[in-house]
Design an enzyme around this catalytic site. Structure first.
Site, PDB file in Angstrom:
ATOM      1  N   GLY A   1      16.752 -21.400  35.631  1.00  0.00           N
ATOM      2  CA  GLY A   1      15.338 -21.088  35.412  1.00  0.00           C
ATOM      3  C   GLY A   1      14.839 -21.536  34.044  1.00  0.00           C
ATOM      4  O   GLY A   1      13.642 -21.786  33.881  1.00  0.00           O
TER       5      GLY A   1
ATOM      6  N   GLN B   1       7.846 -26.447  32.075  1.00  0.00           N
ATOM      7  CA  GLN B   1       6.413 -26.109  32.187  1.00  0.00           C
ATOM      8  C   GLN B   1       5.787 -25.950  30.801  1.00  0.00           C
ATOM      9  O   GLN B   1       4.654 -26.359  30.575  1.00  0.00           O
ATOM     10  CB  GLN B   1       6.185 -24.879  33.087  1.00  0.00           C
TER      11      GLN B   1
ATOM     12  N   HIS C   1     -11.761   4.591   9.817  1.00  0.00           N
ATOM     13  CA  HIS C   1     -10.761   4.386  10.877  1.00  0.00           C
ATOM     14  C   HIS C   1     -11.176   5.134  12.127  1.00  0.00           C
ATOM     15  O   HIS C   1     -11.742   6.218  12.041  1.00  0.00           O
ATOM     16  CB  HIS C   1      -9.388   4.934  10.458  1.00  0.00           C
TER      17      HIS C   1
ATOM     18  N   GLU D   1       0.865  -1.174   0.000  1.00  0.00           N
ATOM     19  CA  GLU D   1       0.000   0.000   0.000  1.00  0.00           C
ATOM     20  C   GLU D   1       0.902   1.224   0.000  1.00  0.00           C
ATOM     21  O   GLU D   1       1.651   1.436   0.958  1.00  0.00           O
ATOM     22  CB  GLU D   1      -0.891   0.038   1.258  1.00  0.00           C
TER      23      GLU D   1
ATOM     24  N   MET E   1      16.363 -10.891  38.971  1.00  0.00           N
ATOM     25  CA  MET E   1      15.682 -10.867  37.664  1.00  0.00           C
ATOM     26  C   MET E   1      15.887  -9.519  36.985  1.00  0.00           C
ATOM     27  O   MET E   1      15.671  -8.474  37.620  1.00  0.00           O
ATOM     28  CB  MET E   1      14.193 -11.113  37.881  1.00  0.00           C
TER      29      MET E   1
ATOM     30  N   ASN F   1      -1.292 -22.112  36.018  1.00  0.00           N
ATOM     31  CA  ASN F   1      -0.721 -21.435  34.849  1.00  0.00           C
ATOM     32  C   ASN F   1      -1.183 -22.015  33.516  1.00  0.00           C
ATOM     33  O   ASN F   1      -0.717 -21.569  32.473  1.00  0.00           O
ATOM     34  CB  ASN F   1       0.822 -21.494  34.902  1.00  0.00           C
TER      35      ASN F   1
ATOM     36  N   LYS G   1     -13.288  -1.620   4.351  1.00  0.00           N
ATOM     37  CA  LYS G   1     -12.221  -1.696   5.352  1.00  0.00           C
ATOM     38  C   LYS G   1     -12.652  -0.958   6.614  1.00  0.00           C
ATOM     39  O   LYS G   1     -13.056   0.201   6.545  1.00  0.00           O
ATOM     40  CB  LYS G   1     -10.930  -1.067   4.809  1.00  0.00           C
TER      41      LYS G   1
ATOM     42  N   ARG H   1      -5.110  -9.181  13.469  1.00  0.00           N
ATOM     43  CA  ARG H   1      -4.205  -9.116  12.316  1.00  0.00           C
ATOM     44  C   ARG H   1      -3.684 -10.514  11.975  1.00  0.00           C
ATOM     45  O   ARG H   1      -3.642 -10.910  10.821  1.00  0.00           O
ATOM     46  CB  ARG H   1      -3.028  -8.186  12.621  1.00  0.00           C
TER      47      ARG H   1
ATOM     48  N   LYS I   1      -2.626 -15.650  37.636  1.00  0.00           N
ATOM     49  CA  LYS I   1      -2.567 -17.070  38.020  1.00  0.00           C
ATOM     50  C   LYS I   1      -3.605 -17.416  39.094  1.00  0.00           C
ATOM     51  O   LYS I   1      -4.224 -18.474  39.033  1.00  0.00           O
ATOM     52  CB  LYS I   1      -1.163 -17.417  38.523  1.00  0.00           C
TER      53      LYS I   1
HETATM   54  P1  NAP Z   1       5.522 -12.752  42.977  1.00  0.00           P
HETATM   55  O1  NAP Z   1       4.253 -13.463  43.244  1.00  0.00           O
HETATM   56  O2  NAP Z   1       5.472 -11.296  42.686  1.00  0.00           O
HETATM   57  O3  NAP Z   1       6.502 -12.968  44.214  1.00  0.00           O
HETATM   58  C1  NAP Z   1       7.730 -12.302  44.312  1.00  0.00           C
HETATM   59  C2  NAP Z   1       8.509 -12.828  45.505  1.00  0.00           C
HETATM   60  O4  NAP Z   1       9.790 -12.198  45.495  1.00  0.00           O
HETATM   61  C3  NAP Z   1       7.856 -12.523  46.842  1.00  0.00           C
HETATM   62  O5  NAP Z   1       8.086 -13.586  47.722  1.00  0.00           O
HETATM   63  C4  NAP Z   1       8.624 -11.260  47.286  1.00  0.00           C
HETATM   64  O6  NAP Z   1       8.671 -11.087  48.676  1.00  0.00           O
HETATM   65  C5  NAP Z   1      10.002 -11.584  46.768  1.00  0.00           C
HETATM   66  N1  NAP Z   1      10.841 -10.395  46.605  1.00  0.00           N
HETATM   67  C6  NAP Z   1      10.673  -9.404  45.717  1.00  0.00           C
HETATM   68  N2  NAP Z   1      11.654  -8.486  45.858  1.00  0.00           N
HETATM   69  C7  NAP Z   1      12.454  -8.910  46.852  1.00  0.00           C
HETATM   70  C8  NAP Z   1      13.632  -8.405  47.459  1.00  0.00           C
HETATM   71  N3  NAP Z   1      14.184  -7.259  47.056  1.00  0.00           N
HETATM   72  N4  NAP Z   1      14.199  -9.124  48.465  1.00  0.00           N
HETATM   73  C9  NAP Z   1      13.648 -10.285  48.872  1.00  0.00           C
HETATM   74  N5  NAP Z   1      12.522 -10.812  48.337  1.00  0.00           N
HETATM   75  C10 NAP Z   1      11.938 -10.141  47.342  1.00  0.00           C
HETATM   76  O7  NAP Z   1       6.294 -13.415  41.731  1.00  0.00           O
HETATM   77  P2  NAP Z   1       6.202 -14.923  41.194  1.00  0.00           P
HETATM   78  O8  NAP Z   1       5.149 -15.029  40.157  1.00  0.00           O
HETATM   79  O9  NAP Z   1       6.144 -15.833  42.357  1.00  0.00           O
HETATM   80  O10 NAP Z   1       7.599 -15.044  40.414  1.00  0.00           O
HETATM   81  C11 NAP Z   1       8.809 -15.158  41.136  1.00  0.00           C
HETATM   82  C12 NAP Z   1       9.940 -15.460  40.185  1.00  0.00           C
HETATM   83  O11 NAP Z   1       9.703 -16.683  39.508  1.00  0.00           O
HETATM   84  C13 NAP Z   1      10.138 -14.422  39.096  1.00  0.00           C
HETATM   85  O12 NAP Z   1      11.462 -13.968  39.154  1.00  0.00           O
HETATM   86  C14 NAP Z   1       9.920 -15.148  37.795  1.00  0.00           C
HETATM   87  O13 NAP Z   1      10.884 -14.784  36.821  1.00  0.00           O
HETATM   88  C15 NAP Z   1      10.136 -16.573  38.164  1.00  0.00           C
HETATM   89  N6  NAP Z   1       9.335 -17.487  37.333  1.00  0.00           N
HETATM   90  C16 NAP Z   1       9.987 -18.462  36.674  1.00  0.00           C
HETATM   91  C17 NAP Z   1       9.278 -19.358  35.896  1.00  0.00           C
HETATM   92  C18 NAP Z   1      10.015 -20.414  35.152  1.00  0.00           C
HETATM   93  O14 NAP Z   1       9.374 -21.138  34.403  1.00  0.00           O
HETATM   94  N7  NAP Z   1      11.298 -20.522  35.313  1.00  0.00           N
HETATM   95  C19 NAP Z   1       7.884 -19.269  35.786  1.00  0.00           C
HETATM   96  C20 NAP Z   1       7.251 -18.252  36.481  1.00  0.00           C
HETATM   97  C21 NAP Z   1       7.985 -17.359  37.261  1.00  0.00           C
HETATM   98  P3  NAP Z   1       7.521 -10.233  49.451  1.00  0.00           P
HETATM   99  O15 NAP Z   1       6.408 -11.184  49.713  1.00  0.00           O
HETATM  100  O16 NAP Z   1       8.194  -9.766  50.673  1.00  0.00           O
HETATM  101  O17 NAP Z   1       7.134  -9.105  48.536  1.00  0.00           O
END
Ligand code: NAP
Length: 535
Positions: free
Chosen positions: A500, A507, A136, A33, A451, A344, A162, A200, A319
């Site tokens: 990780g 998963q 549009h 286009e 992370m 999940n 369109k 799309r 979740k």
């Molecule tokens: P979430 O529900 O947000 O939980 C985050 C956790 O991290 C909480 O326990 C939190 O503590 C803690 N946290 C955050 N900042 C912190 C700090 N500065 N010091 C100490 N603790 C801290 O997240 P989620 O869904 O459970 O995910 C957690 C991790 O899993 C992520 O990093 C993600 O990348 C990973 N993940 C991996 C997969 C995989 O397949 N490999 C899949 C899913 C997720 P508080 O309770 O005190 O806030």
């Protein structure tokens, strides 16, 4: 009818536009286009436009979009209509011209002139150019959408209708699909913006006349418009048809998820007729709330008759919402998801949704590979968020003694208490400050510490000294970056480590098997994720 793949080109010079058109063709486009609204400002530019169209290396649509419809042309309507007349009746006419419904409906004079230049049932002249009538709305779904559709349908000289508007949520795509399903002439219907990507990509499933893809990554200027490469290679556009099953990742945000990369490549590898899309469902900025929009959107997607939604991955912040919805709707729910309150994976087989938690099962699988039988072992789980909950419950179900350490002590205590109710004697909590003093068979980091893009990307939840005292297993759930400081420290000290990506691939592989009934190409998943993350 095959859905055409069209690359829009903002023509600033004839040469650069032709160069882009050649590239578009080489990369798989069927048509381009030419947006001439920056090239054409009046009769003095007619020669350039005639050259652009006459010498075009690819079949083309010509559009001179006025400013009042989101374009750049602020000249006279008579001038652009004269141009269209010359183009349509010239020796090397464009395949289509695109004219806005609003301009066409407003002026009988313009209508008459355009009708002389395009091919339609009443046409007596020997012309071949088709008319695309377009409308549009860059702000959202127009309130008078139905009226506009009827008005376009009433114009017999148009070959194609369109309609494009900014999708405000995934649900707007469903109305777009309904417009396509009910079309009486070839129709382009698409949602703009992040929420509209689905319309799309799935254009061929619903028989759209064409879809647009950009030559380069223009995500900053045209959000939601995929590149040619993404459409053809990631989403396998040419293999999408009416029967293609739809899958996706539900979350907010989902733009950077690796899941579309692995699942689409997996479908290609095993010959599964499916496509996997980002499915953004917004929640508030804090990540809290959002259940009502999650529920309404997911149920509408599931109930849409033509969509064929067959499975979803679900990530933050939905979740917990998935388990709540499954409970309300009476869907099948696996025991880890029910106990942990987070899941999940959604699978739809024969119209029946089922929900499970492949995160937890994959984590257990990785640990079992490293440690053998887990029953009777001791594991310290760092964190008490969504991932920690699933893994900790699944560990206890395996007969593992779990110690929960979390920065916010109350969450650790609550989780340990909940687990102990179902698995007495298998869960305790320990203060965050004392996490390094536990002596488990394995530590699992389920916090987001380390992370990239997270709250503490340069930190590590365990001191290096912990790894020097003794040897055990360290499992990291963070996968971006692949090699966190925590993982490096443990590896350097000779610990058995699980990164990780292993859990992520695990998963995803379990989801793939549930959806396709075939083993996942896990080695391919692993390579794609590590290549993409540079690890
Ligand atoms: P979430 O529900 O947000 O939980 C985050 C956790 O991290 C909480 O326990 C939190 O503590 C803690 N946290 C955050 N900042 C912190 C700090 N500065 N010091 C100490 N603790 C801290 O997240 P989620 O869904 O459970 O995910 C957690 C991790 O899993 C992520 O990093 C993600 O990348 C990973 N993940 C991996 C997969 C995989 O397949 N490999 C899949 C899913 C997720 P508080 O309770 O005190 O806030």
């Amino acid at each position: 009818m095959t859905t055409l793949l069209c690359v829009p080109i903002m023509a600033r010079s004839v040469e650069s536009a032709h160069a882009d058109a050649v590239q578009a063709r080489e990369h798989g486009a069927d048509i381009v286009e030419y947006r001439i609204d920056e090239l054409f400002s009046g009769p003095e530019d007619e020669g350039e436009v005639l050259r652009l169209v006459g010498d075009s290396p690819v079949a083309c649509i010509v559009t001179c979009r006025p400013t009042w419809e989101g374009g750049h042309y602020d000249g006279d309507d008579d001038d652009r209509v004269s141009l269209f007349e010359r183009l349509g009746t010239g020796e090397r006419p464009p395949r289509y011209i695109d004219v806005e419904l609003a301009a066409y409906a407003r002026s009988a004079n313009l209508r008459q002139k355009i009708n002389l230049a395009v091919n339609h049932a009443e046409q007596r002249r020997d012309v071949s150019t088709g008319l695309i009538l377009s409308t549009h709305d860059f702000s959202g779904r127009p309130a008078d959408l139905t009226r506009r559709l009827i008005a376009m349908g009433d114009q017999a000289a148009a070959s194609v209708s369109k309609v494009a508007f900014r999708a405000r949520s995934l649900r707007d795509n469903l109305e777009i699909f309904d417009i396509l399903a009910e079309r009486e002439r070839p129709t382009i219907a698409l949602g703009m913006g992040e929420f509209g990507l689905m319309s799309r990509v799935l254009a061929p499933k619903f028989g759209a006349f064409l879809t647009f893809a950009s030559l380069r990554d223009e995500s900053a200027t045209a959000p939601g418009q995929p590149t040619l490469d993404e459409l053809l290679n990631r989403y396998r556009f040419r293999s999408i048809g009416r029967e293609t099953r739809v899958y996706g990742i539900v979350g907010w945000p989902v733009g950077h998820s690796m899941s579309p990369l692995i699942h689409n490549a997996g479908f290609e590898k095993v010959g599964h007729d499916g496509v996997y899309l980002p499915l953004p469902i917004a929640s508030s900025e804090s990540g809290k709330g959002g259940y009502e929009s999650f529920k309404a959107t997911l149920l509408e997607l599931l109930h849409h008759p033509g969509l064929g939604l067959s499975g979803c991955s679900v990530t933050m912040p939905h979740k917990e919402h998935l388990v709540k919805l499954a409970t309300e709707e009476g869907w099948e729910l696996d025991s880890v998801s029910r106990l942990a309150g987070a899941a999940n994976t959604l699978t739809v087989a024969s119209g029946m949704p089922a929900v499970c938690n492949t995160d937890a099962v994959a984590a257990i699988g990785c640990l079992r590979e490293a440690m053998g039988d887990l029953a009777g072992g001791r594991v310290t789980v760092l964190g008490a968020g969504g991932v920690a909950r699933g893994i900790a419950f699944a560990l206890a179900a395996e007969g593992v003694s779990v110690t929960i350490c979390n920065r916010s002590a109350d969450r650790a205590e609550t989780l340990a208490g909940e687990i102990a109710l179902s698995f007495p004697g298998l869960a305790t909590s320990s203060p965050w400050a004392g996490r390094q003093d536990t002596s488990p068979d394995a530590f699992i980091n389920c916090t987001s510490v380390g992370m990239s893009g997270g709250p503490a990307p340069d930190e590590t939840p365990l001191d290096r000294a912990v790894f020097e005292r003794r040897k055990a297993v360290l499992m990291e759930t963070v996968y971006s970056p692949v090699r966190t400081k925590l993982l490096s420290d443990a590896r350097d000290a000779g610990w058995r480590t699980i990164d990780g990506v292993e859990m992520f691939v695990g998963q995803g592989a379990r989801q793939f098997r549930l959806w396709t009934g075939r083993p996942a190409p896990a080695a391919l998943f692993n390579r794609l994720v590590r290549d993409a993350l540079g690890g």
